[in-house]
Design a protein around this motif. Sequence first.
Motif, PDB file in Angstrom:
ATOM      1  N   VAL A  89       8.278  -2.719   1.509  1.00 51.93           N
ATOM      2  CA  VAL A  89       7.621  -1.439   1.762  1.00 51.93           C
ATOM      3  C   VAL A  89       7.793  -0.547   0.538  1.00 51.93           C
ATOM      4  CG1 VAL A  89       7.626   0.637   3.195  1.00 51.93           C
ATOM      5  CG2 VAL A  89       7.961  -1.612   4.246  1.00 51.93           C
ATOM      6  N   CYS A  90       6.716   0.095   0.141  1.00 48.37           N
ATOM      7  CA  CYS A  90       6.742   0.905  -1.082  1.00 48.37           C
ATOM      8  C   CYS A  90       7.629   2.136  -0.907  1.00 48.37           C
ATOM      9  CB  CYS A  90       5.324   1.354  -1.447  1.00 48.37           C
ATOM     10  SG  CYS A  90       4.262   0.024  -2.041  1.00 48.37           S
ATOM     11  N   LYS A  91       8.605   2.266  -1.796  1.00 41.40           N
ATOM     12  CA  LYS A  91       9.369   3.510  -1.868  1.00 41.40           C
ATOM     13  C   LYS A  91       8.631   4.519  -2.737  1.00 41.40           C
ATOM     14  CE  LYS A  91      13.862   1.249  -1.233  1.00 41.40           C
ATOM     15  NZ  LYS A  91      15.198   1.001  -1.836  1.00 41.40           N
ATOM     16  N   GLU A  92       7.951   4.002  -3.742  1.00 42.73           N
ATOM     17  CA  GLU A  92       7.084   4.814  -4.608  1.00 42.73           C
ATOM     18  C   GLU A  92       5.828   4.007  -4.905  1.00 42.73           C
ATOM     19  OE1 GLU A  92       7.396   7.889  -5.489  1.00 42.73           O
ATOM     20  OE2 GLU A  92       9.425   8.231  -4.720  1.00 42.73           O
ATOM     21  N   LEU A  93       4.702   4.659  -4.826  1.00 39.87           N
ATOM     22  CA  LEU A  93       3.462   3.995  -5.211  1.00 39.87           C
ATOM     23  C   LEU A  93       3.295   4.064  -6.724  1.00 39.87           C
ATOM     24  CD1 LEU A  93       1.072   5.337  -2.454  1.00 39.87           C
ATOM     25  CD2 LEU A  93       1.651   2.938  -2.826  1.00 39.87           C
ATOM     26  N   PRO A  94       2.714   3.050  -7.336  1.00 39.97           N
ATOM     27  CA  PRO A  94       2.460   3.115  -8.785  1.00 39.97           C
ATOM     28  C   PRO A  94       1.504   4.258  -9.108  1.00 39.97           C
ATOM     29  CG  PRO A  94       1.343   1.236  -7.803  1.00 39.97           C
ATOM     30  CD  PRO A  94       2.227   1.788  -6.746  1.00 39.97           C
ATOM     31  N   GLN A  95       1.781   4.971 -10.181  1.00 42.96           N
ATOM     32  CA  GLN A  95       0.916   6.080 -10.553  1.00 42.96           C
ATOM     33  C   GLN A  95      -0.385   5.571 -11.167  1.00 42.96           C
ATOM     34  OE1 GLN A  95       2.713   9.220 -12.804  1.00 42.96           O
ATOM     35  NE2 GLN A  95       4.553   9.284 -11.534  1.00 42.96           N
ATOM     36  N   GLY A  96      -1.402   6.392 -11.065  1.00 43.60           N
ATOM     37  CA  GLY A  96      -2.708   6.018 -11.597  1.00 43.60           C
ATOM     38  C   GLY A  96      -3.595   5.471 -10.497  1.00 43.60           C
ATOM     39  N   TYR A  97      -4.525   4.613 -10.860  1.00 45.44           N
ATOM     40  CA  TYR A  97      -5.465   4.061  -9.893  1.00 45.44           C
ATOM     41  C   TYR A  97      -4.878   2.816  -9.245  1.00 45.44           C
ATOM     42  CZ  TYR A  97      -8.940   7.323 -11.610  1.00 45.44           C
ATOM     43  OH  TYR A  97      -9.611   8.469 -11.931  1.00 45.44           O
ATOM     44  N   VAL A  98      -4.932   2.790  -7.925  1.00 50.67           N
ATOM     45  CA  VAL A  98      -4.317   1.723  -7.139  1.00 50.67           C
ATOM     46  C   VAL A  98      -5.393   1.067  -6.277  1.00 50.67           C
ATOM     47  CG1 VAL A  98      -2.596   1.186  -5.377  1.00 50.67           C
ATOM     48  CG2 VAL A  98      -2.109   2.939  -7.109  1.00 50.67           C
ATOM     49  N   ALA A  99      -5.486  -0.254  -6.342  1.00 55.07           N
ATOM     50  CA  ALA A  99      -6.414  -1.014  -5.505  1.00 55.07           C
ATOM     51  C   ALA A  99      -5.691  -1.409  -4.223  1.00 55.07           C
ATOM     52  CB  ALA A  99      -6.905  -2.247  -6.244  1.00 55.07           C
ATOM     53  N   VAL A 100      -6.281  -1.092  -3.086  1.00 59.90           N
ATOM     54  CA  VAL A 100      -5.649  -1.313  -1.788  1.00 59.90           C
ATOM     55  C   VAL A 100      -6.296  -2.512  -1.101  1.00 59.90           C
ATOM     56  CG1 VAL A 100      -5.085  -0.289   0.448  1.00 59.90           C
ATOM     57  CG2 VAL A 100      -5.170   1.155  -1.601  1.00 59.90           C
ATOM     58  N   PHE A 101      -5.453  -3.445  -0.642  1.00 61.75           N
ATOM     59  CA  PHE A 101      -5.919  -4.654   0.031  1.00 61.75           C
ATOM     60  C   PHE A 101      -5.308  -4.730   1.432  1.00 61.75           C
ATOM     61  CE2 PHE A 101      -6.361  -5.451  -4.442  1.00 61.75           C
ATOM     62  CZ  PHE A 101      -7.511  -6.199  -4.563  1.00 61.75           C
ATOM     63  N   SER A 102      -6.043  -5.341   2.345  1.00 62.05           N
ATOM     64  CA  SER A 102      -5.511  -5.574   3.680  1.00 62.05           C
ATOM     65  C   SER A 102      -4.526  -6.736   3.639  1.00 62.05           C
ATOM     66  CB  SER A 102      -6.649  -5.884   4.657  1.00 62.05           C
ATOM     67  OG  SER A 102      -7.188  -7.175   4.376  1.00 62.05           O
ATOM     68  N   CYS A 103      -3.800  -6.919   4.725  1.00 63.45           N
ATOM     69  CA  CYS A 103      -2.861  -8.049   4.790  1.00 63.45           C
ATOM     70  C   CYS A 103      -3.586  -9.392   4.716  1.00 63.45           C
ATOM     71  CB  CYS A 103      -2.042  -7.963   6.078  1.00 63.45           C
ATOM     72  SG  CYS A 103      -0.843  -6.612   6.100  1.00 63.45           S
ATOM     73  N   GLN A 104      -4.886  -9.367   5.032  1.00 57.35           N
ATOM     74  CA  GLN A 104      -5.685 -10.594   4.944  1.00 57.35           C
ATOM     75  C   GLN A 104      -6.278 -10.794   3.556  1.00 57.35           C
ATOM     76  OE1 GLN A 104      -5.991  -8.324   7.627  1.00 57.35           O
ATOM     77  NE2 GLN A 104      -4.525  -9.667   8.655  1.00 57.35           N
ATOM     78  N   GLY A 105      -5.991  -9.880   2.622  1.00 54.52           N
ATOM     79  CA  GLY A 105      -6.431 -10.019   1.240  1.00 54.52           C
ATOM     80  C   GLY A 105      -7.767  -9.399   0.933  1.00 54.52           C
ATOM     81  N   ALA A 106      -8.355  -8.663   1.896  1.00 52.30           N
ATOM     82  CA  ALA A 106      -9.652  -8.022   1.649  1.00 52.30           C
ATOM     83  C   ALA A 106      -9.455  -6.686   0.943  1.00 52.30           C
ATOM     84  CB  ALA A 106     -10.395  -7.823   2.963  1.00 52.30           C
ATOM     85  N   PHE A 107     -10.305  -6.393  -0.014  1.00 48.48           N
ATOM     86  CA  PHE A 107     -10.262  -5.098  -0.712  1.00 48.48           C
ATOM     87  C   PHE A 107     -10.801  -4.023   0.226  1.00 48.48           C
ATOM     88  CE2 PHE A 107     -12.578  -2.096  -3.596  1.00 48.48           C
ATOM     89  CZ  PHE A 107     -11.453  -1.491  -4.151  1.00 48.48           C
ATOM     90  N   VAL A 108     -10.003  -2.975   0.450  1.00 51.81           N
ATOM     91  CA  VAL A 108     -10.422  -1.930   1.402  1.00 51.81           C
ATOM     92  C   VAL A 108     -10.634  -0.574   0.744  1.00 51.81           C
ATOM     93  CG1 VAL A 108      -9.372  -3.054   3.384  1.00 51.81           C
ATOM     94  CG2 VAL A 108      -8.010  -1.453   2.049  1.00 51.81           C
ATOM     95  N   GLY A 109     -10.208  -0.390  -0.484  1.00 51.56           N
ATOM     96  CA  GLY A 109     -10.445   0.900  -1.127  1.00 51.56           C
ATOM     97  C   GLY A 109      -9.569   1.110  -2.329  1.00 51.56           C
ATOM     98  N   MET A 110      -9.730   2.261  -2.924  1.00 52.91           N
ATOM     99  CA  MET A 110      -8.964   2.587  -4.123  1.00 52.91           C
ATOM    100  C   MET A 110      -8.456   4.018  -3.988  1.00 52.91           C
ATOM    101  SD  MET A 110     -10.061   1.835  -8.015  1.00 52.91           S
ATOM    102  CE  MET A 110     -11.428   2.989  -8.064  1.00 52.91           C
ATOM    103  N   ILE A 111      -7.250   4.257  -4.427  1.00 51.23           N
ATOM    104  CA  ILE A 111      -6.670   5.590  -4.389  1.00 51.23           C
ATOM    105  C   ILE A 111      -6.140   5.949  -5.772  1.00 51.23           C
ATOM    106  CG2 ILE A 111      -6.079   5.475  -1.936  1.00 51.23           C
ATOM    107  CD1 ILE A 111      -3.237   4.809  -2.693  1.00 51.23           C
ATOM    108  N   GLU A 112      -6.043   7.225  -6.033  1.00 57.95           N
ATOM    109  CA  GLU A 112      -5.447   7.705  -7.282  1.00 57.95           C
ATOM    110  C   GLU A 112      -4.144   8.400  -6.953  1.00 57.95           C
ATOM    111  OE1 GLU A 112      -6.485  10.347 -11.286  1.00 57.95           O
ATOM    112  OE2 GLU A 112      -7.817  10.423  -9.523  1.00 57.95           O
ATOM    113  N   VAL A 113      -3.066   7.949  -7.573  1.00 51.49           N
ATOM    114  CA  VAL A 113      -1.728   8.457  -7.273  1.00 51.49           C
ATOM    115  C   VAL A 113      -1.244   9.280  -8.466  1.00 51.49           C
ATOM    116  CG1 VAL A 113       0.638   7.855  -6.668  1.00 51.49           C
ATOM    117  CG2 VAL A 113      -1.258   6.435  -5.853  1.00 51.49           C
ATOM    118  N   GLY A 114      -0.933  10.540  -8.215  1.00 54.41           N
ATOM    119  CA  GLY A 114      -0.378  11.406  -9.246  1.00 54.41           C
ATOM    120  C   GLY A 114       1.127  11.480  -9.136  1.00 54.41           C
ATOM    121  N   GLU A 115       1.747  12.370  -9.894  1.00 53.81           N
ATOM    122  CA  GLU A 115       3.206  12.490  -9.852  1.00 53.81           C
ATOM    123  C   GLU A 115       3.680  13.056  -8.517  1.00 53.81           C
ATOM    124  OE1 GLU A 115       4.555  14.681 -13.191  1.00 53.81           O
ATOM    125  OE2 GLU A 115       3.716  13.301 -14.681  1.00 53.81           O
TER     126      GLU A 115
END
Length: 251
Positions: free
Chosen positions: A225-251
């Motif tokens: 489980v993520c304690k911190e998300l990587p900064q910048g643009y993050v590609a989000v996948f489902s547990c089945q490996g499908a791409f579900v979206g993208m988020i931008e993580v700042g500080e």
Amino acid sequence: PFITATDKTYQAVVRFGVETDTLEITGKETARGAVPSRQQLEEVLPQFVGTISQRPPEFSALHVRGKRASDLVREGKSVEMPLREVTINSIALKEFCGEYALLEVSCSKGTYIRSLARDISHSLGTCGYLAALRRTGVGPFVLEQAVFADKMSPFTVDSRGITQREQIFSEEDYNLIEKSLIEFTPSFASQCNLSPVTLKNDFLHAFMNGKPLKKNWFINSGGEVCKELPQGYVAVFSCQGAFVGMIEVGE
């Protein structure tokens, strides 16, 4: 921007013994010099591998004083292009014939192959320009994977000056596209400069409906489980490996 920020590969033809103001074939001749030998060229190429300082061409789209440098030059104004660091991963001499050399270059975003041709020539005590250029790779995408080049009908211009095609793509063309598609996996996302994370199934509905995100929704590449998300643009996948979206993580 995620694709174009990656490294590029090029095939570049350099003509030695002549330099132009644009550093390419359509420019006005500004200097002449000797043509080096193959051995001389091979000896200087290693000097350009690694992180180097490069001065972009004056005839470029880079902005100086709020305007494109090329526009200022065409207006007769002097332009001093600042040096900047670029990275040449590799450079190889593929062919050498007369005054022409075919180079294969792998480099970082922002590298001007015209400037590289100029600087290689100057290091040999002569001058040169870029006679031809072909981009063969951008990040994980390579020219060999491209489809359609030999199947597309040529562009035509009608009486109104509108560019169009003589025919639309056939069913066979679309089948070819489908067969050539590259699956967007977490591994491939990493090659496109995106950090992949997995979204827990319990939070898929909340994610897709725009609920405020929480770090414990996501699992990192190590399966934790993520304690911190990587900064910048993050590609989000489902547990089945499908791409579900993208988020931008700042500080």
